[in-house]
Design an enzyme around this catalytic site. Structure first.
Site, short mmCIF file in Angstrom:
data_model
loop_
_atom_site.label_atom_id
_atom_site.label_comp_id
_atom_site.label_asym_id
_atom_site.label_seq_id
_atom_site.Cartn_x
_atom_site.Cartn_y
_atom_site.Cartn_z
NE ARG A 19 -1.32 2.49 2.93
CZ ARG A 19 -0.99 3.69 3.35
NH1 ARG A 19 -0.87 4.53 2.75
NH2 ARG A 19 -0.60 3.78 4.67
CB CYS A 252 4.24 10.72 2.10
SG CYS A 252 2.44 11.61 2.14
#
Length: 324
Positions: A19, A252
């Site tokens: 993920r 991120c």
């Protein structure tokens, strides 16, 4: 005594590569490759593997098809497959539509993760709302998930610093973490999103957070070159859950400057080296890291992984020469 108590020598690894890792790759890989990655990680002994997220495919196209990933998995009884759910829309998608017409059918997974930030600037850049607003939005998400029998895990981003506003006050981390626990999160992962944390700033933050949030409800999530040092600092403080990403995949996409996560191979190698257990088969994990790195056409960012793989190749070459 719980395996995760302060005196425990067992550390639970939460594998976030499928993920948090894949979402930051420049191209999306096919659903069957995502399934293969998850199943290989499970075969290597990872007991908790983030299988994907229910986010907007326009914002994070790499996570499109998470429902298909969950449906296609050959599930192991000893493995959990949580997914990230950013808002109510994402949860309703997981639960198969806003009408919730399929209440008699089990959800595609038994666990979700929700997230908030300790930085106002990051919260506004990432999800276009303040910290307070984000927590208000998450409360009904957690409530519905718990009512449907799902476990709920929380993430706090930017717990040390923020790319937009610099150092973050530990009390902000404490307040967000406590709010997530109060919503019903069984555990809250503290993420050094920008990767600027050091053992000293990690200790300072943990001291403040643990004054109001029990250590057995906390986990560590780290990036950059200080990752292993910060992980070991968290372990020394009593934390017994660590988030990491095979081959150092990820980061991120909404935090300027953030690179990969701390590599699972490096974490496992370090923990095993100082006497902790993880239930992870390190050579098998190294093989997964080599496979996904080659499949993505990228460098393997795990130092331990590269070293173990090189050693395995050398032994194989020696064996071949000896039998030729």
């Amino acid at each position: 005594m719980s395996r995760r108590s302060f005196s425990s020598k067992f550390v639970r690894i939460v594998e976030v590569g499928p993920r948090d890792g894949l979402q930051n790759e420049p191209i999306a890989i096919h659903v069957h490759d995502r399934i293969a990655l998850i199943e290989r990680l499970a075969d290597a002994g990872l007991g908790v593997i983030e299988a994907g997220s229910f986010v907007s495919p326009k914002r994070v196209p790499q996570m499109a098809g998470t429902s298909d990933v969950l449906r296609g998995l050959k599930r192991r009884q000893d493995t959990r497959y949580p997914v990230l759910v950013p808002n109510m829309k994402g949860l309703l998608t997981l639960l198969d539509g806003p009408s919730l017409a399929s209440l008699d059918e089990p959800p595609l997974t038994d666990e979700i993760a929700i997230f908030a930030a300790a930085s106002e600037s990051f919260s506004k850049a990432n999800i276009n709302c303040s910290i307070s607003e984000s927590l208000d939005r998450l409360a009904p998400v957690a409530e519905l998930a718990l009512n449907r029998g799902l476990r709920v895990r929380g993430y706090v981003s930017t717990v040390i610093s923020c790319s937009y506003e610099g150092p973050i006050a530990p009390k902000s981390v404490r307040d967000v973490a406590k709010a997530l626990v109060d919503m019903g999160c069984y555990e809250v992962s503290l993420g050094d999103t920008t990767g600027f944390g050091t053992p000293r700033t990690m200790t300072n933050m943990l001291d403040v957070v643990m004054a109001q949030v029990s250590v057995d409800k906390l986990a560590n999530h780290d990036t950059y070159g200080m990752g292993i040092a910060n992980v070991l600092t968290a372990i020394e403080a009593g934390i017994r859950t660590v988030d990491s990403s095979v081959a150092g995949l990820g980061g991120c996409p909404f935090s300027p400057g953030a690179t990969g996560n701390v590599a699972t191979e490096d974490v496992v190698h370090a923990l095993h080296g100082i006497g902790y257990s993880t239930d992870v088969d390190l050579p098998a994990l190294v093989a997964v890291g080599e496979w996904i790195s080659a499949h993505l056409g990228r460098a393997n960012e795990s130092r331990a992984g590269r070293a173990w793989a090189s050693k395995a190749r050398s032994l194989a070459d020696s064996s071949t020469r000896a039998t030729s």
